[in-house]
Enzyme design. Sequence first.
Site, PDB file in Angstrom:
ATOM      1  N   ASP A  10      -9.004  -1.135  -3.274  1.00 57.75           N
ATOM      2  CA  ASP A  10      -8.430   0.192  -3.488  1.00 57.75           C
ATOM      3  C   ASP A  10      -7.653   0.303  -4.799  1.00 57.75           C
ATOM      4  O   ASP A  10      -7.108   1.363  -5.109  1.00 57.75           O
ATOM      5  CB  ASP A  10      -7.559   0.627  -2.293  1.00 57.75           C
ATOM      6  CG  ASP A  10      -6.705  -0.477  -1.729  1.00 57.75           C
ATOM      7  OD1 ASP A  10      -6.639  -1.563  -2.338  1.00 57.75           O
ATOM      8  OD2 ASP A  10      -6.095  -0.273  -0.666  1.00 57.75           O
ATOM      9  N   HIS A  35      -2.036  -2.056  -2.381  1.00 51.75           N
ATOM     10  CA  HIS A  35      -0.770  -1.979  -1.645  1.00 51.75           C
ATOM     11  C   HIS A  35      -0.177  -3.374  -1.462  1.00 51.75           C
ATOM     12  O   HIS A  35      -0.920  -4.344  -1.293  1.00 51.75           O
ATOM     13  CB  HIS A  35      -0.990  -1.345  -0.270  1.00 51.75           C
ATOM     14  CG  HIS A  35      -1.615   0.003  -0.333  1.00 51.75           C
ATOM     15  ND1 HIS A  35      -2.957   0.215  -0.107  1.00 51.75           N
ATOM     16  CD2 HIS A  35      -1.081   1.214  -0.624  1.00 51.75           C
ATOM     17  CE1 HIS A  35      -3.223   1.512  -0.244  1.00 51.75           C
ATOM     18  NE2 HIS A  35      -2.108   2.134  -0.562  1.00 51.75           N
ATOM     19  N   ASP A  91      -5.041  -6.296  -3.092  1.00 52.35           N
ATOM     20  CA  ASP A  91      -5.109  -4.921  -2.590  1.00 52.35           C
ATOM     21  C   ASP A  91      -4.099  -4.076  -3.381  1.00 52.35           C
ATOM     22  O   ASP A  91      -3.082  -4.592  -3.842  1.00 52.35           O
ATOM     23  CB  ASP A  91      -4.751  -4.919  -1.101  1.00 52.35           C
ATOM     24  CG  ASP A  91      -4.968  -3.573  -0.438  1.00 52.35           C
ATOM     25  OD1 ASP A  91      -6.021  -3.388   0.184  1.00 52.35           O
ATOM     26  OD2 ASP A  91      -4.075  -2.702  -0.544  1.00 52.35           O
ATOM     27  N   HIS A 110      -0.910  -5.479   6.283  1.00 51.67           N
ATOM     28  CA  HIS A 110       0.352  -4.780   6.591  1.00 51.67           C
ATOM     29  C   HIS A 110       0.912  -5.169   7.965  1.00 51.67           C
ATOM     30  O   HIS A 110       2.038  -4.805   8.288  1.00 51.67           O
ATOM     31  CB  HIS A 110       0.152  -3.259   6.557  1.00 51.67           C
ATOM     32  CG  HIS A 110      -0.175  -2.724   5.198  1.00 51.67           C
ATOM     33  ND1 HIS A 110       0.632  -2.940   4.097  1.00 51.67           N
ATOM     34  CD2 HIS A 110      -1.224  -1.980   4.750  1.00 51.67           C
ATOM     35  CE1 HIS A 110       0.086  -2.359   3.027  1.00 51.67           C
ATOM     36  NE2 HIS A 110      -1.030  -1.780   3.393  1.00 51.67           N
TER      37      HIS A 110
HETATM   38 ZN   LIG Z   1      -4.578  -1.086   0.398  1.00 53.37          ZN
END
Ligand SMILES: [Zn+2]
Length: 316
Positions: free
Chosen positions: A254, A169, A167, A130
């Site tokens: 995740d 996200h 991931d 991120h």
């Molecule tokens: Zn994540």
Amino acid sequence: MSEKIKRKVGIHFDRCYKRHDTGPWHPESAARYRALSAALEDLPKTFVKIPGRVATEQEVLLVHAPWYLDIVRQDTENFADQLRTGDTAICSESGDVARAATGAVLNAVDFVMQGELDSAFCAVRPPGHHATADRGMGFCIFNHVAIAARYLQVTHGLKRLAIIDWDVHHGNGTEAIFHEDADVLYISLHEAGIYPFTGSAEEQGAGAGKGATLNLPLPKGSNGDVALRVWDERITAVVKNFRPEFMLISAGFDARQNDPVGGLRWADKTFAEMTRRSVALAQQWCQGRIVSVLEGGYNPDGLAVAAMAHVKALRG
Ligand SMILES: [Zn+2]
């Protein structure tokens, strides 16, 4: 005979990652590292332990802005509990730990480029995908995978690199860093409609980098079969057309079932299957070279099991 030849896989873990203290109840905690390192410790000695090192400032600057390094330095020196650029909990040691994480990934890249290993998995924290060039967010400080991509170009003279990010996200930081770059292919499988609320299929890069970003958002609650079908329909052909020389994996866990943060339902074997597909692509286009880097994964025991499935599949 050939199918019996196992690939030489490196693993990196180091107790320094416990020093990044995010405070009580934070999902990105040292408990993740403890569970994962205990599982990695139990692997047979055929998995080569890769030592760590601290990334130099110049190496971090391959991706990040000098003023952002100053922010990280000031915030940690001032004992802030949050990075001022976003939702990243920090302690006074977090900047040093993040630099150690980046350095370990670069060390793994060196081992693979020197031919001592075919591939490597780095169990580092804090995660990185991120973080943009000048903004830490989403539990991330430095974008280890993005720095590794630039390092491969600058130090090892490679040109075309593929980053596969599974991931749960979207890796908004990695995408932004290579948004206009034709030489770095960024592919993200992630849950649609969650943090950081980017990564729609319409985001495909811009300028020279148009077409070098592939976002594959998946519906909430979907299982690993859905993801593997998307992989087979979309990712294989895109990597083949791009012909990368090296593969980096942003390996978050995740998307696993029972993760307290993610809303997908991948099984441990999903991560093994994705790894097998990555190895097959890397063997076809990248001389087998893969460096995989831990991103998320917030059920510590689940993270350890899924990561073991990944690491074992890296052996082929
Ligand atoms: Zn994540």
